[in-house]
Design a protein around this motif. Structure first.
Motif, short mmCIF file in Angstrom:
data_model
loop_
_atom_site.label_atom_id
_atom_site.label_comp_id
_atom_site.label_asym_id
_atom_site.label_seq_id
_atom_site.Cartn_x
_atom_site.Cartn_y
_atom_site.Cartn_z
N THR A 1 19.35 25.86 4.80
CA THR A 1 19.66 24.47 4.47
C THR A 1 20.92 24.48 3.61
N TYR B 1 21.24 23.78 0.62
CA TYR B 1 20.97 24.12 -0.76
C TYR B 1 20.18 25.40 -0.95
N ALA B 2 19.49 25.88 0.05
CA ALA B 2 18.64 27.05 -0.11
C ALA B 2 18.34 27.69 1.23
N ASP C 1 19.18 31.26 -3.21
CA ASP C 1 20.56 30.78 -3.10
C ASP C 1 21.15 31.37 -1.83
N PRO D 1 18.87 19.04 -3.40
CA PRO D 1 19.81 19.72 -4.29
C PRO D 1 19.14 20.49 -5.42
N VAL E 1 21.62 25.36 -10.34
CA VAL E 1 21.23 24.96 -9.00
C VAL E 1 22.41 25.20 -8.06
N PRO E 2 22.20 25.83 -6.90
CA PRO E 2 23.32 26.09 -6.00
C PRO E 2 23.93 24.81 -5.47
N GLN E 3 25.24 24.84 -5.32
CA GLN E 3 25.93 23.70 -4.75
C GLN E 3 25.78 23.73 -3.23
N PRO E 4 25.78 22.56 -2.59
CA PRO E 4 25.62 22.54 -1.14
C PRO E 4 26.77 23.24 -0.45
N GLN E 5 26.43 24.00 0.59
CA GLN E 5 27.44 24.70 1.38
C GLN E 5 27.66 23.91 2.65
N GLU E 6 28.77 23.22 2.75
CA GLU E 6 29.03 22.36 3.89
C GLU E 6 29.92 23.05 4.92
#
Length: 477
Positions: free
Chosen positions: A378, A380-381, A396, A417, A456-461
């Motif tokens: 996903t 975020y994870a 992560d 998130p 918290v990991p940032q979203p990977q787009e």
């Protein structure tokens, strides 16, 4: 002995029950609330315990984190709950629901089966933001909502909306829509996700809208540019072909039967000109389900990438835009999950799961696991499932750092998130990332991940097939 002497056992029980009822009615003593609480007491669905746990009215069909709300779709209704406390925010009767947008810009589209139209609701309040009375299908993305309406069977209009917009961004003509295009997110010609037990298919929430979408209409494929609404192609597949629109290309997947085997060839074409952009032979995208080579399925993959099997039996990941081999697994390895950043691979011995960065030979992280481990990626994870003992793990995606490690038989329903929603039966609960650690290890082979910093990991787009979404701005502007 005198017959009928005394009240007897039955009479004594009745007298005792009458006394308890009388005491409860007068307020002297009431055991019933305590007894009911004991009967109805919820058992924690994970260890360590979740931040909150609630029982909903029925088994959820889908769960999505939308800003500060958790949207729960059930068979005949949809409800939203507070992400912070789990308390119910609102409830509506509906046969289907889907979330568009991301974070505070999220909305919830709801409607009824076989009834035209839908409503767009605020996820925190349930207030109707926009109402439509004519649409027959809706598609929801992180940055767009599409709907289709038909005046006649061969006269349909596709409209694109900002999730919280009040006027269409663009409209396009389509000569009809497939009879299967009803309700929310009906199938288009793209990829299908790899599935696994205990991780819901929609755990990642809505994806960003692809640059191109392929709409099946009367045996043909209409390719629509999602930036402008322009219909770029209207193509009929060949007798041995299946078409798919992936990574900004129109893919022609040909399967030819010969000598009891299927022989495959994939061609990626520029949707504007129809010119061939790339070609690969021998990669099986698992679109055919028999030796007759009839292709009834979309290829496996996600976003801009596809998963196939090379002639030597090794699993591969291809770039849909240019046909590059982004990952070639070793013999016996199995790809469990992909997006267009990473591939999660289980080693041939079944003892380790590793994350591979696509397009490079770099391994991002390794983790000991069992042979029945499942995985999903996903923004975020990365979510892993284990058995014996049952466990859900969120990592992560970039570093493999542990975000949550739970001993539970519950399913992963939604990832956001800052945490994820898990559920078992009618019970759902929210796990905040960084708020839980691994329960006391008992020699089951678990190995701690990197130290938890609480971040918290940032979203990977996705940057898009041409890196257009991440390109540096023009310094002259």
């Amino acid at each position: 002995m005198a017959k009928g002497s005394g009240l007897g056992v039955r009479g004594g029980l009745l007298l005792g029950l009458a006394t308890v009822v009388a005491l409860a009615a007068t307020g002297v003593w009431n055991p019933f609330p305590t007894m009911w609480d004991w009967v109805n007491r919820r058992q924690p669905i994970s260890s360590p315990d979740v931040q909150w746990q609630q029982r909903i009215g029925g088994t959820p069909r889908s769960v999505t984190i939308a800003g500060e709300a958790v949207v729960v779709e059930q068979r005949t209704r949809v409800e939203a709950r507070s992400l912070a406390t789990g308390s119910q925010l609102w409830e509506r009767k509906a046969d289907w629901s889907a979330v568009a947008g991301v974070g505070p810009e999220s909305v919830v589209a709801v409607g009824k089966l076989l009834v035209k139209g839908y409503e767009v609701l605020d996820p925190s309040t349930g207030v109707t933001r926009r109402r439509d009375d004519d649409a027959v299908a809706v598609w929801t993305y992180r940055n767009m909502l599409l709907d289709a309406r038909c005046v006649e069977a061969t006269d349909c209009t596709l409209s694109a909306w900002d999730p919280r917009g009040s006027a269409p961004i663009w409209t396009a003509f389509l000569p009809g829509v497939s009879s299967g295009l009803l309700a929310d997110n009906p199938n288009l010609l793209d990829t299908r996700r790899l599935g696994t037990n205990r991780i819901h298919e929609e755990v990642a929430g809505p994806e960003s809208v692809p640059p191109l979408l392929g709409f099946p209409v009367d045996g043909r494929v209409h390719v629509v540019d999602t930036a402008t609404g322009r219909v770029l192609q209207n193509v009929e597949p060949g007798r041995d072909e299946r078409l798919a629109v992936i990574g900004g290309r129109l893919l022609h997947v040909a399967a030819r039967s010969q000598d009891g085997s299927c022989y495959f060839a994939i061609t990626g074409r520029d949707p504007a000109t129809g010119q061939e952009a790339w070609r690969r032979s021998g990669i099986n995208l698992r679109t055919a389900d028999s030796a007759g080579c009839v292709q009834r399925e979309d290829p496996y993959g996600a976003r801009n990438v596809l998963i196939g099997v090379a002639p030597d039996g090794r699993e591969t990941v291809l770039d849909g835009y240019d046909g590059r081999l982004l990952l070639v697994a070793a013999e016996g390895e199995r790809v469990l999950a992909v997006d267009d950043r990473y591939g999660v691979v289980r080693t041939a011995d079944g003892d380790t799961v590793s994350s591979r960065e696509l397009g490079t030979d770099r391994t991002r992280w390794n983790r000991p696991t069992g042979e029945k481990t499942g995985a999903a990626l996903t923004p975020y994870a990365a979510v892993l499932t284990d058995e014996k003992p049952n466990r859900l793990v969120a990592l992560d995606p970039r570093t493999g750092r542990e975000l949550a490690v739970l001993r539970t038989s519950a399913n992963a329903l939604a990832v956001g998130p800052a945490g994820m929603v898990i559920g078992e039966g009618r019970e759902i609960g929210y796990v905040r990332f960084g708020a839980t650690g691994d329960p006391a290890r008992d020699g089951d082979g678990g190995v701690p991940g990197p130290a938890d910093t609480g971040q918290v990991p940032q979203p990977q787009e996705s940057c898009g097939p041409k890196n257009e979404l991440c390109a540096a701005p023009d310094p002259g502007k």
